[in-house]
Scaffold this active site. Sequence first.
Site: not given
Length: 228
Positions: A12, A16, A34, A107, A110, A168, A199
């Site tokens: 998270e 992606t 993926k 990708e 985790g 990210g 963000a």
Amino acid sequence: MTILVVSGTGTEIGKTIVTAAVAVASGGRVAVLKPAQTGVAPGENGDAAEVVRLAGGEVTAVELARYPEPLAPATAARRCGLAPVRPYEIADAARKLATEHDLVLIEGAGGLLVRYDDDGATLADAARLLEAPVLLVAAAGLGTLNSTALTAEALRARGLTCPGVVIGSMPSDPDLATRCNVEDLPVAAGAPLVGVLPAGAGSLRPADFRTQAPTWLAPELGGVRGAD
């Protein structure tokens, strides 16, 4: 870089969305692979589909396995009784896609050393088979320097190259630690800062995402951030 692995310092943190931005900025024919999608039910869109939504329908999306529970791939596969994804399967799929695309983005799930099978195989093992560079996605705030340094150390120990680190998700009003991390993350990673995504980037309309994505990434990734 025909094949580029996108990994992170944890879950998270924007892998992606970074993958989608790189797909946009790179231009050409792009495929996103993926290897193991977890936590998504049959028929629901996974991470690869999200990359296609943001980057454009011309991007090829491939999943090798899907497991319903939001767990590490090895655990998720074991709990639902499905076969795990092996590093050689990831490498074989990436090589096949590379014959038909200018760039293949793999990708991970985790962090770098999350297990894909009960033998302890990780995304790093697939990267070694492919001799592919690993783009590192890191968090912006307090605590990111340690996890970034540990991941970079794991890459070097395996003989893997890291072309750079990408933040990210950068908050619009960063605190002191986050502002300092912009300078300190490249030191922790031993690699240049090659991108900073704002963000909420993934919440943009796809057309706006495609317009703005190159401004978040350095020229090394096809973007214009920091270019003279």
